[in-house]
Enzyme design. Structure first.
Site, mmCIF file in Angstrom:
data_model
loop_
_atom_site.group_PDB
_atom_site.id
_atom_site.type_symbol
_atom_site.label_atom_id
_atom_site.label_comp_id
_atom_site.label_asym_id
_atom_site.label_seq_id
_atom_site.Cartn_x
_atom_site.Cartn_y
_atom_site.Cartn_z
ATOM 1 N N SER A 15 0.862 -1.184 0.000
ATOM 2 C CA SER A 15 0.000 0.000 0.000
ATOM 3 C C SER A 15 0.900 1.236 0.000
ATOM 4 O O SER A 15 2.129 1.117 0.011
ATOM 5 C CB SER A 15 -0.911 -0.020 1.220
ATOM 6 O OG SER A 15 -0.125 -0.123 2.380
ATOM 7 N N GLY A 18 0.967 5.517 -3.738
ATOM 8 C CA GLY A 18 0.546 6.781 -4.339
ATOM 9 C C GLY A 18 -0.398 6.595 -5.517
ATOM 10 O O GLY A 18 -0.335 7.332 -6.490
ATOM 11 N N GLY A 20 -3.460 7.334 -5.550
ATOM 12 C CA GLY A 20 -4.281 8.546 -5.633
ATOM 13 C C GLY A 20 -3.581 9.622 -6.445
ATOM 14 O O GLY A 20 -4.190 10.299 -7.274
ATOM 15 N N ASP A 150 -5.649 -8.776 -1.563
ATOM 16 C CA ASP A 150 -6.398 -8.594 -0.308
ATOM 17 C C ASP A 150 -7.768 -9.244 -0.463
ATOM 18 O O ASP A 150 -8.398 -9.109 -1.524
ATOM 19 C CB ASP A 150 -6.677 -7.108 -0.031
ATOM 20 C CG ASP A 150 -5.422 -6.324 0.263
ATOM 21 O OD1 ASP A 150 -4.361 -6.937 0.418
ATOM 22 O OD2 ASP A 150 -5.515 -5.076 0.319
ATOM 23 N N ILE A 151 -8.221 -9.907 0.590
ATOM 24 C CA ILE A 151 -9.563 -10.501 0.539
ATOM 25 C C ILE A 151 -10.607 -9.408 0.301
ATOM 26 O O ILE A 151 -11.519 -9.555 -0.498
ATOM 27 C CB ILE A 151 -9.859 -11.239 1.865
ATOM 28 C CG1 ILE A 151 -8.934 -12.438 1.991
ATOM 29 C CG2 ILE A 151 -11.326 -11.669 1.943
ATOM 30 C CD1 ILE A 151 -9.073 -13.201 3.283
ATOM 31 N N GLU A 152 -10.414 -8.271 0.976
ATOM 32 C CA GLU A 152 -11.420 -7.198 0.926
ATOM 33 C C GLU A 152 -11.674 -6.666 -0.481
ATOM 34 O O GLU A 152 -12.777 -6.259 -0.804
ATOM 35 C CB GLU A 152 -10.983 -5.999 1.785
ATOM 36 C CG GLU A 152 -11.169 -6.175 3.248
ATOM 37 C CD GLU A 152 -9.888 -6.639 3.910
ATOM 38 O OE1 GLU A 152 -9.039 -7.245 3.208
ATOM 39 O OE2 GLU A 152 -9.739 -6.410 5.116
ATOM 40 N N LYS A 192 10.543 -9.030 -9.492
ATOM 41 C CA LYS A 192 9.727 -10.189 -9.095
ATOM 42 C C LYS A 192 8.420 -9.790 -8.388
ATOM 43 O O LYS A 192 7.363 -10.353 -8.715
ATOM 44 C CB LYS A 192 10.558 -11.131 -8.215
ATOM 45 C CG LYS A 192 9.955 -12.514 -8.059
ATOM 46 C CD LYS A 192 10.132 -13.396 -9.281
ATOM 47 C CE LYS A 192 11.469 -14.090 -9.236
ATOM 48 N NZ LYS A 192 11.785 -14.877 -10.397
ATOM 49 N N CYS A 384 -12.102 25.776 12.321
ATOM 50 C CA CYS A 384 -13.194 25.036 12.963
ATOM 51 C C CYS A 384 -12.968 24.979 14.481
ATOM 52 O O CYS A 384 -13.125 25.985 15.146
ATOM 53 C CB CYS A 384 -13.353 23.673 12.315
ATOM 54 S SG CYS A 384 -15.045 23.078 12.446
ATOM 55 N N LEU A 385 -12.526 23.840 15.024
ATOM 56 C CA LEU A 385 -12.263 23.815 16.469
ATOM 57 C C LEU A 385 -11.212 24.878 16.813
ATOM 58 O O LEU A 385 -11.226 25.442 17.901
ATOM 59 C CB LEU A 385 -11.784 22.428 16.897
ATOM 60 C CG LEU A 385 -11.489 22.268 18.391
ATOM 61 C CD1 LEU A 385 -12.747 22.476 19.230
ATOM 62 C CD2 LEU A 385 -10.891 20.899 18.698
ATOM 63 N N HIS A 510 -13.978 25.063 6.572
ATOM 64 C CA HIS A 510 -12.674 24.473 6.237
ATOM 65 C C HIS A 510 -12.167 24.989 4.897
ATOM 66 O O HIS A 510 -12.436 24.364 3.859
ATOM 67 C CB HIS A 510 -12.797 22.945 6.176
ATOM 68 C CG HIS A 510 -13.071 22.316 7.491
ATOM 69 N ND1 HIS A 510 -12.090 21.777 8.286
ATOM 70 C CD2 HIS A 510 -14.233 22.163 8.168
ATOM 71 C CE1 HIS A 510 -12.639 21.303 9.397
ATOM 72 N NE2 HIS A 510 -13.945 21.525 9.347
ATOM 73 N N GLU A 512 -9.351 24.747 3.743
ATOM 74 C CA GLU A 512 -8.343 23.822 3.184
ATOM 75 C C GLU A 512 -8.932 22.839 2.182
ATOM 76 O O GLU A 512 -8.208 22.280 1.368
ATOM 77 C CB GLU A 512 -7.620 23.081 4.313
ATOM 78 C CG GLU A 512 -8.416 22.015 5.055
ATOM 79 C CD GLU A 512 -9.252 22.548 6.221
ATOM 80 O OE1 GLU A 512 -9.561 23.754 6.229
ATOM 81 O OE2 GLU A 512 -9.618 21.746 7.104
#
Ligand code: GLN
Length: 548
Positions: A15, A18, A20, A150-152, A192, A384-385, A510, A512
């Site tokens: 994983s 990159g 994305g 992966d099973i998922e 490989k 925000c917060l 937000h 951002e």
């Protein structure tokens, strides 16, 4: 039948390669050719959305204009493409199962055994095709989360296999991203793991069309030939993707490798424009060759994982590029900040951000940081917060409401300067129930934010349950902390700004989430400008001291 073409992007070996960024980069290159493109992410976890996930499990939760809580990759898609995404752009296994189970309960499958194949895979296919349904896009890129094997992710891979077959030749493409590790002991790049991961795809019935190989060192033509031969991929469809110093360089590197050309050729796409990557290249150049550095302290409690504040960090780098300035962000754990050490911890920073967040852990540190920024006149952005902390701090230390707090942290506070929104009262379920997505805001003329936006009406994205308590507004404004942005529909305070301070702004929304490479967000631009000015002042002060 739709004329939209589909690109599927899978990942192998490990994983965090990159996917994305590669997806966003290819999409951007296709967009530059005049094609309309969108990107979708399929996530293999059971949560219906990442809104209920802790940021240090899975990174930031990104919010779209239509109020979807989504994977942070959608942030990359928007930052690269400059076009908004929506709920349809992020699908999780949880959401797929939820709709299938809801249908089962309604009786839609009456008499049938509901199974992964065909019912779950059909629902996955429906969600993929949905984006192309009204021919709004020439190309839909679908990034498959997880790693093959992966099973998922198996149902997703099976859905892609079926779609590839159903869409027919030339209408879809599978790009597989893998890693070619470098063994320094033998000085070799090893193929490989790539061969094995392609084998897993083949076992699942998918022949990838293009391989993108992440590598630390450039791939020789021998290695490319070997990968092509063992993975049944044309040699020019073996693309190298070297580590880049900024993610925004990746499209340029992939263009050099002709990833866009090969994609266009393999799918016979109708391009209408010669790409002009001049402006993008200029920004990459600014990021790679800055002329100055500023330091910003980002105070939050999810600092263990830098991805928790992805969009904020990216927005700062976009704004920094505007001034050819490197923004060095130090994430500071708010639990470590006390009244006694706040000066030592924050003194070196040229600007301070107090981050969004939930719950009372680390809240005091955030309030001390806001106080330090106000008193020491250090540029401050509270998000925000972060804005709520600045409000609490001001109420306590300027207005003298010693016990002021947010009812999120202290339900019985006698001075609830931040309080639960009316619409939130009575809500008990946690998932997807905050005030989410874009809402309007009127900006007061003549204020600093008015100067930043150069507009009196904006829309910004939200994710919160608590708000500024308007019964205190007069008191705040009389003391110089003014509401410079207000929601016209319900009077909710969206922006607070401190007068008599070089730059001190709190926003309930937000910003951002909507800063992009080509269009940095105006508030971040103005903030970085203030930070830059402050850094110059600070270094002048230091030089003076040395001279004395
Ligand atoms: N916890 C705060 C609220 O719900 C702030 C949320 C946030 O920072 N996103 O209002």
């Amino acid at each position: 039948m739709t004329s939209t073409k589909y690109i599927f992007i899978s990942g192998g070996v490990t994983s965090s390669l990159g996917k994305g960024i590669v997806s966003a980069s290819l999409a951007m290159l296709l967009q530059e050719r005049g094609l309309s493109v969108t990107i979708q992410k399929l996530d293999p976890y059971i949560n219906v959305d990442p809104g209920t996930l802790n940021p240090y499990e899975h990174g930031e939760c990104y919010v779209t204009e239509d109020g979807a809580e989504t994977d942070l990759d959608l942030g990359h898609y928007e930052r690269f493409l400059g076009v908004p995404t929506s709920q349809a752009n992020n699908v999780t296994t949880g959401r797929i199962y939820q709709s299938v189970i809801n249908k089962e309960r309604k009786g839609d499958y009456l008499g049938k055994t509901v199974q992964v194949i065909p019912h779950i895979t059909d629902e996955i296919k429906r969600r993929i095709m949905l984006l192309g349904n009204n021919n709004q896009y020439d190309v839909v890129l679908t990034e498959i989360g997880g790693t093959v094997g992966d099973i998922e992710s198996l149902p997703y891979i099976e859905a892609v296999r079926q779609l590839k077959f159903e869409l027919g030749a030339g209408n879809s493409l599978v790009i597989h991203l893998t890693l070619v590790p470098y063994l320094s002991a033998t000085g070799e790049l090893k193929t490989k793991p790539t061969q094995h991961s392609v084998k897993v795809l083949l076992e699942n019935g998918i022949q990838p069309d293009i391989l993108v190989l992440r590598a630390e060192k450039s791939l020789s033509s021998d290695i490319r030939r070997k990968v092509a031969l063992f993975c049944n991929v044309e040699i020019d469809a073996v693309i190298e993707c070297l580590d880049a110093s900024t993610i925004y360089e990746v499209p340029l590197l992939l263009q050099k490798e002709k990833l866009d050309e090969i994609t266009i050729r393999k799918m016979n796409l109708n391009i209408t424009r010669v790409p002009d990557l001049g402006p993008w290249t200029e920004i990459v150049d600014r990021l790679k060759n800055p002329e100055c550095v500023v330091k910003i302290g980002l105070v939050g409690k999810y600092v263990e994982l830098a991805d928790s504040y992805k969009s904020i960090i990216e927005s700062l780098s976009h704004a920094g590029a505007t001034y050819r300035c490197k923004v060095q962000v130090t994430c500071i754990h708010s639990e470590e900040i006390t009244e006694d050490n706040v000066k030592d911890i924050l003194e070196e920073q040229h600007g301070i951000i107090v981050a969004p967040g939930f719950g009372d852990r680390g809240i005091d540190g955030k309030i001390f940081a806001a106080r330090f920024a106000r008193e020491q006149k250090v540029p401050f952005l509270g998000i925000c917060l972060g804005m709520q902390c600045a409000v609490i701090e001001f109420a306590r230390n300027v207005l003298g409401h010693k016990n002021a707090h947010s009812t999120e942290m202290d339900q019985k506070t006698p001075q609830p300067v931040i309080d639960l929104m009316e619409e939130q009262k009575g809500i008990t379920e946690k998932g997807g129930t905050m005030r989410l997505g874009a809402y309007p805001c009127n900006i007061k003329e003549g204020t600093r934010v008015h100067k930043a936006y150069n507009k009196t009406f904006i829309r910004e994205r939200h994710r919160h349950r608590y708000e500024f308590n308007n019964s205190y507004l007069q008191e705040f404004e009389d003391a110089g902390f003014i509401a410079s942005g207000i929601n016209p529909d319900n009077n909710l305070v969206e922006i607070m700004e401190m007068t008599g301070h070089p730059w001190f702004i709190g926003v309930q929304f937000h910003p951002e989430y909507s800063s992009t490479v080509m269009k940095p967000h105006p508030l971040f631009i103005q903030f970085v400008r203030a930070v830059l000015d402050h850094s110059v002042k600070q270094s002048d002060k230091k030089e003076d001291l040395v001279r004395k």
